[in-house]
Design a protein around this motif. Sequence first.
Motif, PDB file in Angstrom:
ATOM      1  N   ASP A 253       0.775  64.144  44.955  1.00 30.36           N
ATOM      2  CA  ASP A 253       0.940  64.107  43.508  1.00 30.36           C
ATOM      3  C   ASP A 253       0.418  62.786  42.954  1.00 30.36           C
ATOM      4  O   ASP A 253       0.024  61.888  43.706  1.00 30.36           O
ATOM      5  CB  ASP A 253       2.414  64.301  43.160  1.00 30.36           C
ATOM      6  CG  ASP A 253       2.627  64.958  41.811  1.00 30.36           C
ATOM      7  OD1 ASP A 253       1.681  64.994  41.003  1.00 30.36           O
ATOM      8  OD2 ASP A 253       3.743  65.447  41.559  1.00 30.36           O
ATOM      9  N   THR A 254       0.419  62.657  41.641  1.00 29.17           N
ATOM     10  CA  THR A 254      -0.110  61.445  41.016  1.00 29.17           C
ATOM     11  C   THR A 254       0.680  60.200  41.402  1.00 29.17           C
ATOM     12  O   THR A 254       0.153  59.089  41.323  1.00 29.17           O
ATOM     13  CB  THR A 254      -0.104  61.599  39.489  1.00 29.17           C
ATOM     14  OG1 THR A 254       1.206  62.015  39.053  1.00 29.17           O
ATOM     15  CG2 THR A 254      -1.123  62.647  39.053  1.00 29.17           C
ATOM     16  N   ASP A 255       1.942  60.379  41.826  1.00 26.87           N
ATOM     17  CA  ASP A 255       2.738  59.226  42.264  1.00 26.87           C
ATOM     18  C   ASP A 255       2.639  59.010  43.767  1.00 26.87           C
ATOM     19  O   ASP A 255       3.338  58.160  44.325  1.00 26.87           O
ATOM     20  CB  ASP A 255       4.203  59.415  41.864  1.00 26.87           C
ATOM     21  CG  ASP A 255       4.825  60.671  42.456  1.00 26.87           C
ATOM     22  OD1 ASP A 255       4.143  61.375  43.227  1.00 26.87           O
ATOM     23  OD2 ASP A 255       5.999  60.947  42.144  1.00 26.87           O
ATOM     24  N   GLY A 256       1.769  59.776  44.449  1.00 25.04           N
ATOM     25  CA  GLY A 256       1.582  59.621  45.880  1.00 25.04           C
ATOM     26  C   GLY A 256       2.521  60.437  46.737  1.00 25.04           C
ATOM     27  O   GLY A 256       2.356  60.475  47.958  1.00 25.04           O
ATOM     28  N   ARG A 257       3.470  61.113  46.137  1.00 25.44           N
ATOM     29  CA  ARG A 257       4.431  61.891  46.914  1.00 25.44           C
ATOM     30  C   ARG A 257       3.841  63.253  47.288  1.00 25.44           C
ATOM     31  O   ARG A 257       3.081  63.838  46.520  1.00 25.44           O
ATOM     32  CB  ARG A 257       5.715  62.093  46.114  1.00 25.44           C
ATOM     33  CG  ARG A 257       6.458  60.792  45.822  1.00 25.44           C
ATOM     34  CD  ARG A 257       7.729  61.052  45.051  1.00 25.44           C
ATOM     35  NE  ARG A 257       8.452  59.810  44.758  1.00 25.44           N
ATOM     36  CZ  ARG A 257       9.597  59.753  44.083  1.00 25.44           C
ATOM     37  NH1 ARG A 257      10.143  60.873  43.628  1.00 25.44           N
ATOM     38  NH2 ARG A 257      10.179  58.587  43.864  1.00 25.44           N
ATOM     39  N   PRO A 258       4.202  63.773  48.459  1.00 26.95           N
ATOM     40  CA  PRO A 258       3.702  65.096  48.849  1.00 26.95           C
ATOM     41  C   PRO A 258       4.355  66.191  48.013  1.00 26.95           C
ATOM     42  O   PRO A 258       5.541  66.121  47.676  1.00 26.95           O
ATOM     43  CB  PRO A 258       4.093  65.199  50.325  1.00 26.95           C
ATOM     44  CG  PRO A 258       5.251  64.272  50.475  1.00 26.95           C
ATOM     45  CD  PRO A 258       5.028  63.146  49.508  1.00 26.95           C
ATOM     46  N   VAL A 259       3.571  67.210  47.685  1.00 27.32           N
ATOM     47  CA  VAL A 259       4.069  68.330  46.900  1.00 27.32           C
ATOM     48  C   VAL A 259       3.256  69.561  47.291  1.00 27.32           C
ATOM     49  O   VAL A 259       2.085  69.460  47.659  1.00 27.32           O
ATOM     50  CB  VAL A 259       3.951  68.045  45.382  1.00 27.32           C
ATOM     51  CG1 VAL A 259       2.497  67.860  44.981  1.00 27.32           C
ATOM     52  CG2 VAL A 259       4.598  69.131  44.550  1.00 27.32           C
ATOM     53  N   ASP A 260       3.867  70.742  47.244  1.00 28.34           N
ATOM     54  CA  ASP A 260       3.148  71.978  47.527  1.00 28.34           C
ATOM     55  C   ASP A 260       2.243  72.325  46.353  1.00 28.34           C
ATOM     56  O   ASP A 260       2.675  72.290  45.191  1.00 28.34           O
ATOM     57  CB  ASP A 260       4.132  73.134  47.763  1.00 28.34           C
ATOM     58  CG  ASP A 260       4.832  73.031  49.106  1.00 28.34           C
ATOM     59  OD1 ASP A 260       4.251  72.435  50.031  1.00 28.34           O
ATOM     60  OD2 ASP A 260       5.958  73.538  49.229  1.00 28.34           O
ATOM     61  N   ALA A 261       0.994  72.665  46.658  1.00 24.81           N
ATOM     62  CA  ALA A 261       0.042  73.094  45.640  1.00 24.81           C
ATOM     63  C   ALA A 261      -0.333  74.540  45.919  1.00 24.81           C
ATOM     64  O   ALA A 261      -0.948  74.845  46.941  1.00 24.81           O
ATOM     65  CB  ALA A 261      -1.193  72.203  45.645  1.00 24.81           C
ATOM     66  N   LEU A 262       0.058  75.421  45.023  1.00 19.71           N
ATOM     67  CA  LEU A 262      -0.250  76.836  45.146  1.00 19.71           C
ATOM     68  C   LEU A 262      -1.514  77.129  44.344  1.00 19.71           C
ATOM     69  O   LEU A 262      -1.563  76.892  43.140  1.00 19.71           O
ATOM     70  CB  LEU A 262       0.911  77.676  44.618  1.00 19.71           C
ATOM     71  CG  LEU A 262       0.737  79.196  44.652  1.00 19.71           C
ATOM     72  CD1 LEU A 262       0.659  79.685  46.090  1.00 19.71           C
ATOM     73  CD2 LEU A 262       1.871  79.888  43.901  1.00 19.71           C
ATOM     74  N   HIS A 263      -2.541  77.629  45.013  1.00 19.62           N
ATOM     75  CA  HIS A 263      -3.807  77.956  44.371  1.00 19.62           C
ATOM     76  C   HIS A 263      -3.903  79.470  44.185  1.00 19.62           C
ATOM     77  O   HIS A 263      -3.787  80.225  45.152  1.00 19.62           O
ATOM     78  CB  HIS A 263      -4.984  77.457  45.213  1.00 19.62           C
ATOM     79  CG  HIS A 263      -5.034  75.971  45.347  1.00 19.62           C
ATOM     80  ND1 HIS A 263      -5.848  75.176  44.571  1.00 19.62           N
ATOM     81  CD2 HIS A 263      -4.336  75.129  46.154  1.00 19.62           C
ATOM     82  CE1 HIS A 263      -5.666  73.907  44.901  1.00 19.62           C
ATOM     83  NE2 HIS A 263      -4.750  73.853  45.866  1.00 19.62           N
ATOM     84  N   VAL A 264      -4.098  79.897  42.952  1.00 24.99           N
ATOM     85  CA  VAL A 264      -4.217  81.313  42.613  1.00 24.99           C
ATOM     86  C   VAL A 264      -5.653  81.535  42.148  1.00 24.99           C
ATOM     87  O   VAL A 264      -6.074  80.995  41.130  1.00 24.99           O
ATOM     88  CB  VAL A 264      -3.225  81.714  41.504  1.00 24.99           C
ATOM     89  CG1 VAL A 264      -3.278  83.217  41.261  1.00 24.99           C
ATOM     90  CG2 VAL A 264      -1.811  81.270  41.856  1.00 24.99           C
TER      91      VAL A 264
END
Length: 330
Positions: A253-264
């Motif tokens: 994420d923009t703050d460097g933290r990991p986050v799930d990104a779902l691509h549709v």
Amino acid sequence: MPHRIVHMLRARESGRRPVMLAIAGDSAAGKTTLTRGLVQCLGADRMTAVCVDDYHRYDRSERKGKPFTALHPDCNHIDVMEQHLQLLSMGEPILKPVYDHATGELVRPELVEPREFVIVEGLLPLHTRLARACFDITVYLDPPEDLRHAWKVRRDCDKRGYTPAQVRAELDRREPESAAYIRPQRRWADIVVRFAPVAGRQDPPGTPLSAELLLRPTIDHPELGTVIGESAALPPVPPPGAETAMHLRLHRDTDGRPVDALHVHGYVSPEESRIVKKAIWERLGPRAGDGGLDPGALGRFGDGGTSDPLAITQLLLLYHLLDADRRQAA
């Protein structure tokens, strides 16, 4: 602290209270399109939609003499908005101001009674801590700026009587306040949604925009592992023959933290998307089948256009609305 008091009051509410969803984003980011499909799917008898852009302090002619635009908090009755959001979140009616975007005038207020679900969309619904405390689910729409500018030029020229030059000049004037007050709300969203073409692909004209959804761990997201291509199985741009309607990646994420990104993906066949939509629909639970929901209302935009990525995004938000309602009932 006031925001903590709101959390406690909502948690202790003995009766059923509305499920509150916020959809924030800049002008012409697609908030109304996303909201309209959800309202039509659930039905107006179960869903109340509120636009907080109606809380402008000044009409359009009065703003001409002010040193700020409609995006600035000082140009809006933020304190009244906060009070009204608290009342709605507790199931109480409000007398909401109304801003006529066609004429730029403040007109007669309207009575709004919260139903089972309440969607609040606009420029600043997540601007303050007290406002954020009123919501069960928060969303921020984050399209690429060049695409949003094109949408705003088209909308304001077609529906609000502006010329392209006037719209672009206003966009330039608003940019500092957009950066200072609108885009910072992105950090408070449970889900960040971006509709855009897929970088590196040369899709034919008319291909629906794809969607990227950042799913932050602030709320519980549905399990879709059986219909999602895992990130390890697909390169950034899947080759022909390896295309699936969705895939999931671990993203920074923009703050460097990991986050799930779902691509549709907007470029896949309708048949492939139909499988995914059916799988998500089945995860909505018994209320989807018994509550008279209209899945045909999802994915519509503009004057008759349809988009599977938009429909899938709306289905995921519908899942969260029904899941929050189920949790509250339990």
